[in-house]
Design a protein around this motif. Structure first.
Motif, mmCIF file in Angstrom:
data_model
loop_
_atom_site.group_PDB
_atom_site.id
_atom_site.type_symbol
_atom_site.label_atom_id
_atom_site.label_comp_id
_atom_site.label_asym_id
_atom_site.label_seq_id
_atom_site.Cartn_x
_atom_site.Cartn_y
_atom_site.Cartn_z
ATOM 1 N N THR A 124 43.049 24.377 -5.065
ATOM 2 C CA THR A 124 42.148 25.615 -4.340
ATOM 3 C C THR A 124 40.832 25.201 -4.662
ATOM 4 O O THR A 124 40.362 24.383 -5.513
ATOM 5 C CB THR A 124 42.703 27.036 -5.141
ATOM 6 O OG1 THR A 124 42.517 26.928 -6.499
ATOM 7 C CG2 THR A 124 44.135 27.370 -4.710
ATOM 8 N N LEU A 125 40.044 26.346 -3.969
ATOM 9 C CA LEU A 125 38.523 25.938 -4.112
ATOM 10 C C LEU A 125 38.009 26.722 -5.070
ATOM 11 O O LEU A 125 38.059 27.882 -5.401
ATOM 12 C CB LEU A 125 37.914 26.457 -2.793
ATOM 13 C CG LEU A 125 36.342 26.154 -2.524
ATOM 14 C CD1 LEU A 125 35.860 24.908 -2.274
ATOM 15 C CD2 LEU A 125 35.678 27.085 -1.327
ATOM 16 N N PRO A 126 37.445 26.055 -6.163
ATOM 17 C CA PRO A 126 36.488 26.687 -7.285
ATOM 18 C C PRO A 126 35.329 27.537 -6.652
ATOM 19 O O PRO A 126 34.971 27.595 -5.448
ATOM 20 C CB PRO A 126 35.847 25.515 -8.008
ATOM 21 C CG PRO A 126 36.512 24.335 -7.614
ATOM 22 C CD PRO A 126 37.145 24.611 -6.153
ATOM 23 N N PRO A 127 35.061 28.456 -7.685
ATOM 24 C CA PRO A 127 33.829 29.324 -7.018
ATOM 25 C C PRO A 127 32.540 28.631 -6.824
ATOM 26 O O PRO A 127 32.238 27.571 -7.299
ATOM 27 C CB PRO A 127 33.795 30.416 -8.385
ATOM 28 C CG PRO A 127 34.193 29.496 -9.668
ATOM 29 C CD PRO A 127 35.219 28.812 -9.048
ATOM 30 N N GLU A 128 31.806 29.303 -5.937
ATOM 31 C CA GLU A 128 30.680 28.519 -5.450
ATOM 32 C C GLU A 128 29.404 28.987 -6.450
ATOM 33 O O GLU A 128 29.311 30.229 -6.769
ATOM 34 C CB GLU A 128 30.285 28.846 -3.999
ATOM 35 C CG GLU A 128 28.979 28.412 -3.609
ATOM 36 C CD GLU A 128 28.332 28.920 -2.198
ATOM 37 O OE1 GLU A 128 27.166 28.987 -2.158
ATOM 38 O OE2 GLU A 128 29.305 28.895 -1.377
ATOM 39 N N LYS A 256 23.369 16.832 -4.595
ATOM 40 C CA LYS A 256 24.578 17.717 -4.314
ATOM 41 C C LYS A 256 25.430 17.978 -5.442
ATOM 42 O O LYS A 256 25.643 17.325 -6.300
ATOM 43 C CB LYS A 256 25.484 16.809 -3.305
ATOM 44 C CG LYS A 256 24.991 16.201 -2.180
ATOM 45 C CD LYS A 256 25.962 15.377 -1.128
ATOM 46 C CE LYS A 256 25.345 14.950 -0.026
ATOM 47 N NZ LYS A 256 26.201 14.282 0.944
ATOM 48 N N GLN A 257 25.614 19.355 -5.665
ATOM 49 C CA GLN A 257 26.298 19.789 -6.583
ATOM 50 C C GLN A 257 27.758 20.251 -6.425
ATOM 51 O O GLN A 257 27.719 21.078 -5.475
ATOM 52 C CB GLN A 257 25.602 21.080 -7.391
ATOM 53 C CG GLN A 257 26.151 21.810 -8.503
ATOM 54 C CD GLN A 257 25.431 22.897 -9.036
ATOM 55 O OE1 GLN A 257 24.415 22.641 -9.877
ATOM 56 N NE2 GLN A 257 25.537 24.029 -8.533
ATOM 57 N N TYR A 258 28.712 19.850 -7.006
ATOM 58 C CA TYR A 258 30.087 20.037 -6.673
ATOM 59 C C TYR A 258 30.726 20.815 -8.106
ATOM 60 O O TYR A 258 30.298 20.391 -8.885
ATOM 61 C CB TYR A 258 30.712 18.770 -6.669
ATOM 62 C CG TYR A 258 30.451 18.064 -5.222
ATOM 63 C CD1 TYR A 258 31.120 18.224 -4.183
ATOM 64 C CD2 TYR A 258 29.534 16.917 -5.612
ATOM 65 C CE1 TYR A 258 30.895 17.358 -2.908
ATOM 66 C CE2 TYR A 258 29.192 16.233 -4.424
ATOM 67 C CZ TYR A 258 29.819 16.522 -3.159
ATOM 68 O OH TYR A 258 29.411 15.791 -2.063
ATOM 69 N N VAL A 259 31.304 22.052 -7.800
ATOM 70 C CA VAL A 259 31.877 22.717 -8.907
ATOM 71 C C VAL A 259 33.606 22.138 -8.736
ATOM 72 O O VAL A 259 34.018 22.072 -8.031
ATOM 73 C CB VAL A 259 31.754 24.228 -8.590
ATOM 74 C CG1 VAL A 259 32.656 24.958 -9.654
ATOM 75 C CG2 VAL A 259 30.449 24.791 -8.327
ATOM 76 N N GLN A 260 33.968 21.895 -10.027
ATOM 77 C CA GLN A 260 35.156 21.240 -10.005
ATOM 78 C C GLN A 260 36.147 22.174 -10.748
ATOM 79 O O GLN A 260 35.597 22.891 -11.630
ATOM 80 C CB GLN A 260 35.053 19.827 -10.832
ATOM 81 C CG GLN A 260 34.228 18.937 -10.194
ATOM 82 C CD GLN A 260 34.487 17.458 -10.782
ATOM 83 O OE1 GLN A 260 33.677 17.288 -11.988
ATOM 84 N NE2 GLN A 260 35.054 16.592 -10.408
ATOM 85 N N SER A 261 37.435 21.763 -10.460
ATOM 86 C CA SER A 261 38.495 22.423 -11.281
ATOM 87 C C SER A 261 38.543 21.469 -12.733
ATOM 88 O O SER A 261 37.941 20.527 -12.839
ATOM 89 C CB SER A 261 39.738 22.370 -10.646
ATOM 90 O OG SER A 261 40.228 21.104 -10.400
ATOM 91 N N VAL A 262 39.037 22.369 -13.746
ATOM 92 C CA VAL A 262 39.258 21.455 -14.935
ATOM 93 C C VAL A 262 40.185 20.307 -14.823
ATOM 94 O O VAL A 262 39.938 19.244 -15.326
ATOM 95 C CB VAL A 262 39.787 22.402 -16.079
ATOM 96 C CG1 VAL A 262 41.273 23.221 -15.850
ATOM 97 C CG2 VAL A 262 39.700 21.669 -17.406
ATOM 98 N N GLU A 263 41.078 20.217 -14.041
ATOM 99 C CA GLU A 263 41.970 19.115 -13.697
ATOM 100 C C GLU A 263 41.265 17.994 -13.180
ATOM 101 O O GLU A 263 41.355 16.680 -13.433
ATOM 102 C CB GLU A 263 42.990 19.447 -12.817
ATOM 103 C CG GLU A 263 43.992 20.534 -13.340
ATOM 104 C CD GLU A 263 43.521 21.887 -13.378
ATOM 105 O OE1 GLU A 263 44.285 22.757 -13.666
ATOM 106 O OE2 GLU A 263 42.729 22.185 -12.648
#
Length: 402
Positions: A124-128, A256-263
């Motif tokens: 799923t998409l992490p928060p922006e 570019k900044q990517y928000v990631q999941s912990v996995e």
């Protein structure tokens, strides 16, 4: 074609272990062909990309792309997105542009030409989180032998929901040829017996200004879990030496900044740290990193890679070397302008046959003619110093600002 990053990590780390021993001929004893999967879909409305390859033997480090696979991404909202193989890039590209959206899960499915089925866990998409300040600073660090420019990022998530970040960049720099040539030159009417020839000069508009763009490589990520506040301060994204020719005129970087999941963060963190293990694929060793891709037809089969959804924001900055307090760095190569006499065709003066040298430089080494005097003196220089399109592009990017 761009090398799949996880494949590059696998091959490079294996060579790293070999470099610590005495040289010997590399030979694979026990080889295992493993599928390598790389894909990050984002909340950008664009054609999304899936990269597929296979590991190869150490003695034959060719990039083995996986062709003719059936690739698709299915979404929990009922949408499905098919991908086609692009022969130019070697990647699979979605047939239609789409963006990952919140509260929807996405699953990557792959069926190879051999009929092997692979599937990812649902992501799923992490928060922006909007990227904060991007800026450049002069840095002098004697302990790390650094003297140049550091591009830094400050970012804050006041909600505290996003804690894992990955950064990429796209750098574009302006190139000004120091010795633009107003001619194209061609050797004609060469007589090997007498050594005479003519130089045909065709006027042209000098190709003075070019622009080159390069993308970042490697893994560059950070987390706020160890900080009291959910903010990133002075995170280093790109370093350039004061002697880097990219700073010769004007430089731009899109961060570019990517928000990631912990996995996803954990997977790539382990991959980055694997320089100390014997092999990325060693059975039972920490070197084999389990991602979120599995084989449906053979559950025990190893698969390298991760499919993730990530929210992305970006920011571009421009600067010149003067803005950072630097002197102008040298050009990409050392440009030596040669002045050779067409009428000097002997070596009796312990000097090279300059007539023959002119022909050799122009015909075989692509030297460019700057001027020709009435007395037959040719001023010539390396192609890269006169025609920037020999290694760059004269197409001005649509985003460029002077």
């Amino acid at each position: 074609m761009r090398i799949p990053f996880l494949y590059f990590i696998f091959f490079s780390l294996t060579l790293l272990q070999l470099s610590c021993t005495e040289p010997y001929e590399i030979e694979t004893v026990d080889f295992e062909s493993v599928l390598v999967v790389e894909s990050t879909i984002t909340d950008e409305l664009k054609p999304q990309i899936v990269k597929l390859s296979k590991t190869s033997r150490l003695e034959d480090p060719e990039i083995l792309t996986v062709n003719n696979a059936t690739v698709n991404v299915s979404a929990s909202d009922g949408n499905a997105y098919n991908f086609y193989w692009d022969s130019e890039t070697g990647n699979y590209i979605s047939e239609q542009a789409f963006s990952a959206v919140p509260n929807v899960s996405y699953t990557l499915k792959i069926v190879t030409a051999e009929g092997k089925h692979y599937i990812s866990t649902a992501v799923t998409l992490p928060p922006e989180v909007e990227i904060g300040e991007v800026y450049a600073e002069r840095i002098v660090d004697g302990t790390e032998n650094k003297d140049g420019v550091q591009v830094l990022v400050n970012t804050e998530d006041p909600t505290g929901n996003a804690k894992y970040f990955r950064y990429e960049y796209e750098e574009t720099y302006k190139i000004v040829a120091p010795y633009p040539s107003p001619y194209t030159a061609q050797i004609i009417n060469f007589n090997p017996n007498s050594g005479t020839y003519d130089v045909e000069l065709t006027p042209r508009e000098p190709e003075i200004i070019c622009y080159s763009t390069e993308n970042s490589t490697g893994i560059n990520q950070t987390a706020t879990t160890e900080f009291n506040e959910n903010r990133i301060v002075r995170f280093p994204v790109k370093y350039l030496s004061k002697l880097d020719a990219k700073l010769q005129t004007r430089y731009s970087i899109l961060v570019k900044q990517y928000v990631q999941s912990v996995e996803a963060y954990t997977f790539y963190k382990i991959v980055k740290e694997l320089g100390s293990v014997e092999s990325l694929l060693s059975q039972g060793q920490p070197g084999y990193v389990t991602g979120n891709m599995v084989s449906e037809t053979k559950p025990d089969e190893k698969v390298i890679g991760f499919f993730e959804a990530s929210s992305m924001t970006s920011k571009r900055i421009y600067f010149n070397y003067e803005d950072i307090g630097l002197e102008k760095p040298p050009y990409f190569i050392e440009c030596e302008v040669l002045a050779l006499d067409y009428w000097d065709d002997t070596t009796l003066d312990n000097d090279p046959n300059e007539r023959d040298a002119i022909r050799q430089y122009i015909e075989y080494f692509d030297y460019q003619v700057l001027t020709v005097s009435t007395t037959g003196i040719y001023r010539i220089v390396q192609q890269e110093c006169a025609v920037c399109t020999s290694f760059s592009s004269n197409v001005r990017p649509t985003f460029w600002e002077d």
